[in-house]
Design a protein around this motif. Structure first.
Motif, PDB file in Angstrom:
ATOM      1  N   LEU A   8       0.832  -1.208   0.000  1.00  0.00           N
ATOM      2  CA  LEU A   8       0.000   0.000   0.000  1.00  0.00           C
ATOM      3  C   LEU A   8       0.862   1.251   0.000  1.00  0.00           C
ATOM      4  O   LEU A   8       1.955   1.275   0.565  1.00  0.00           O
ATOM      5  CB  LEU A   8      -0.878   0.046   1.257  1.00  0.00           C
ATOM      6  CG  LEU A   8      -2.063  -0.885   1.322  1.00  0.00           C
ATOM      7  CD1 LEU A   8      -2.720  -0.784   2.694  1.00  0.00           C
ATOM      8  CD2 LEU A   8      -3.055  -0.557   0.235  1.00  0.00           C
ATOM      9  N   SER A   9       0.326   2.281  -0.591  1.00  0.00           N
ATOM     10  CA  SER A   9       0.953   3.600  -0.515  1.00  0.00           C
ATOM     11  C   SER A   9       0.898   4.064   0.937  1.00  0.00           C
ATOM     12  O   SER A   9      -0.081   3.810   1.647  1.00  0.00           O
ATOM     13  CB  SER A   9       0.181   4.592  -1.393  1.00  0.00           C
ATOM     14  OG  SER A   9       0.592   5.906  -1.110  1.00  0.00           O
ATOM     15  N   ARG A  11       0.372   6.884   1.813  1.00  0.00           N
ATOM     16  CA  ARG A  11      -0.671   7.920   1.864  1.00  0.00           C
ATOM     17  C   ARG A  11      -2.050   7.333   2.148  1.00  0.00           C
ATOM     18  O   ARG A  11      -2.974   8.070   2.464  1.00  0.00           O
ATOM     19  CB  ARG A  11      -0.717   8.687   0.548  1.00  0.00           C
ATOM     20  CG  ARG A  11       0.546   9.485   0.263  1.00  0.00           C
ATOM     21  CD  ARG A  11       0.459  10.192  -1.070  1.00  0.00           C
ATOM     22  NE  ARG A  11       0.435   9.196  -2.152  1.00  0.00           N
ATOM     23  CZ  ARG A  11      -0.227   9.324  -3.290  1.00  0.00           C
ATOM     24  NH1 ARG A  11      -0.936  10.399  -3.529  1.00  0.00           N
ATOM     25  NH2 ARG A  11      -0.179   8.391  -4.201  1.00  0.00           N
ATOM     26  N   ALA A  12      -2.205   6.012   2.007  1.00  0.00           N
ATOM     27  CA  ALA A  12      -3.514   5.380   2.201  1.00  0.00           C
ATOM     28  C   ALA A  12      -3.943   5.489   3.666  1.00  0.00           C
ATOM     29  O   ALA A  12      -3.152   5.258   4.574  1.00  0.00           O
ATOM     30  CB  ALA A  12      -3.461   3.917   1.783  1.00  0.00           C
ATOM     31  N   THR A  13      -5.208   5.834   3.868  1.00  0.00           N
ATOM     32  CA  THR A  13      -5.781   5.923   5.214  1.00  0.00           C
ATOM     33  C   THR A  13      -6.806   4.812   5.398  1.00  0.00           C
ATOM     34  O   THR A  13      -7.228   4.166   4.435  1.00  0.00           O
ATOM     35  CB  THR A  13      -6.486   7.277   5.424  1.00  0.00           C
ATOM     36  OG1 THR A  13      -7.620   7.342   4.541  1.00  0.00           O
ATOM     37  CG2 THR A  13      -5.543   8.448   5.168  1.00  0.00           C
ATOM     38  N   ASP A  16      -9.740   5.590   3.237  1.00  0.00           N
ATOM     39  CA  ASP A  16      -9.508   5.254   1.825  1.00  0.00           C
ATOM     40  C   ASP A  16      -9.712   3.764   1.576  1.00  0.00           C
ATOM     41  O   ASP A  16     -10.374   3.359   0.625  1.00  0.00           O
ATOM     42  CB  ASP A  16      -8.071   5.611   1.393  1.00  0.00           C
ATOM     43  CG  ASP A  16      -7.773   7.097   1.421  1.00  0.00           C
ATOM     44  OD1 ASP A  16      -8.714   7.903   1.269  1.00  0.00           O
ATOM     45  OD2 ASP A  16      -6.580   7.446   1.593  1.00  0.00           O
ATOM     46  N   ILE A  17      -9.132   2.952   2.448  1.00  0.00           N
ATOM     47  CA  ILE A  17      -9.217   1.494   2.304  1.00  0.00           C
ATOM     48  C   ILE A  17     -10.661   1.042   2.460  1.00  0.00           C
ATOM     49  O   ILE A  17     -11.146   0.204   1.690  1.00  0.00           O
ATOM     50  CB  ILE A  17      -8.281   0.813   3.320  1.00  0.00           C
ATOM     51  CG1 ILE A  17      -6.831   1.179   3.009  1.00  0.00           C
ATOM     52  CG2 ILE A  17      -8.476  -0.702   3.310  1.00  0.00           C
ATOM     53  CD1 ILE A  17      -5.859   0.879   4.124  1.00  0.00           C
ATOM     54  N   TRP A  67      -3.298   1.142  -7.283  1.00  0.00           N
ATOM     55  CA  TRP A  67      -4.052   2.090  -6.468  1.00  0.00           C
ATOM     56  C   TRP A  67      -3.062   3.029  -5.791  1.00  0.00           C
ATOM     57  O   TRP A  67      -2.096   2.583  -5.172  1.00  0.00           O
ATOM     58  CB  TRP A  67      -4.898   1.345  -5.439  1.00  0.00           C
ATOM     59  CG  TRP A  67      -5.790   2.222  -4.629  1.00  0.00           C
ATOM     60  CD1 TRP A  67      -6.706   3.113  -5.107  1.00  0.00           C
ATOM     61  CD2 TRP A  67      -5.859   2.295  -3.211  1.00  0.00           C
ATOM     62  NE1 TRP A  67      -7.351   3.736  -4.066  1.00  0.00           N
ATOM     63  CE2 TRP A  67      -6.842   3.250  -2.885  1.00  0.00           C
ATOM     64  CE3 TRP A  67      -5.196   1.650  -2.189  1.00  0.00           C
ATOM     65  CZ2 TRP A  67      -7.181   3.568  -1.586  1.00  0.00           C
ATOM     66  CZ3 TRP A  67      -5.524   1.970  -0.882  1.00  0.00           C
ATOM     67  CH2 TRP A  67      -6.510   2.913  -0.581  1.00  0.00           C
ATOM     68  N   LEU A  68      -3.253   4.311  -5.942  1.00  0.00           N
ATOM     69  CA  LEU A  68      -2.381   5.341  -5.394  1.00  0.00           C
ATOM     70  C   LEU A  68      -0.926   5.133  -5.828  1.00  0.00           C
ATOM     71  O   LEU A  68       0.014   5.321  -5.060  1.00  0.00           O
ATOM     72  CB  LEU A  68      -2.475   5.401  -3.858  1.00  0.00           C
ATOM     73  CG  LEU A  68      -3.832   5.779  -3.276  1.00  0.00           C
ATOM     74  CD1 LEU A  68      -3.807   5.708  -1.758  1.00  0.00           C
ATOM     75  CD2 LEU A  68      -4.244   7.178  -3.724  1.00  0.00           C
ATOM     76  N   MET A  72      -1.222  -3.271  -5.634  1.00  0.00           N
ATOM     77  CA  MET A  72      -1.606  -3.929  -4.380  1.00  0.00           C
ATOM     78  C   MET A  72      -1.454  -5.436  -4.460  1.00  0.00           C
ATOM     79  O   MET A  72      -1.684  -6.041  -5.500  1.00  0.00           O
ATOM     80  CB  MET A  72      -3.073  -3.637  -4.038  1.00  0.00           C
ATOM     81  CG  MET A  72      -3.366  -2.232  -3.657  1.00  0.00           C
ATOM     82  SD  MET A  72      -5.054  -2.044  -3.025  1.00  0.00           S
ATOM     83  CE  MET A  72      -6.040  -2.476  -4.431  1.00  0.00           C
TER      84      MET A  72
END
Length: 99
Positions: A8-9, A11-13, A16-17, A67-68, A72
């Motif tokens: 995952l990036s 930046r992912a929260t 977001d997930i 993704w981002l 993934m």
């Protein structure tokens, strides 16, 4: 069942997930482990949906998806293994700093 989501990036929260996985069913839980030293996400998460069929569909469709800016890795989570035995000092609670 629980889903492991890797690569995952940072930046992912959790939000977001949750948004991404809610397209496949009802999201029961999202765990986004944080690094103790830096306080930033560690680059992976665990997701639980309300039904095994929903989780299977999410795994099938999201594994390898970009993704981002990251590809993934999405698969069924495996039980945690103890990677190394704890030392006697760790079990007793004593701490000896190294200088």
């Amino acid at each position: 069942m629980s889903i492991y989501v890797g690569n995952l990036s940072y930046r992912a929260t959790k939000e977001d997930i949750t948004e991404v996985f809610s397209e496949y069913g009802t999201v029961k839980n999202v765990t986004l482990p944080m690094d103790r030293e830096t306080g930033r996400p560690r680059g992976f998460a665990f997701v639980e949906l309300s039904a095994d069929e929903e989780e299977a569909k999410a795994i099938e469709e999201l594994d390898g998806a970009e993704w981002l800016g990251r590809e993934m890795r999405v698969n069924k989570a495996r039980p945690r293994e103890n990677s190394r035995p704890r030392s006697d000092s760790a079990r007793s609670g004593s701490f000896q700093p190294r200088y």
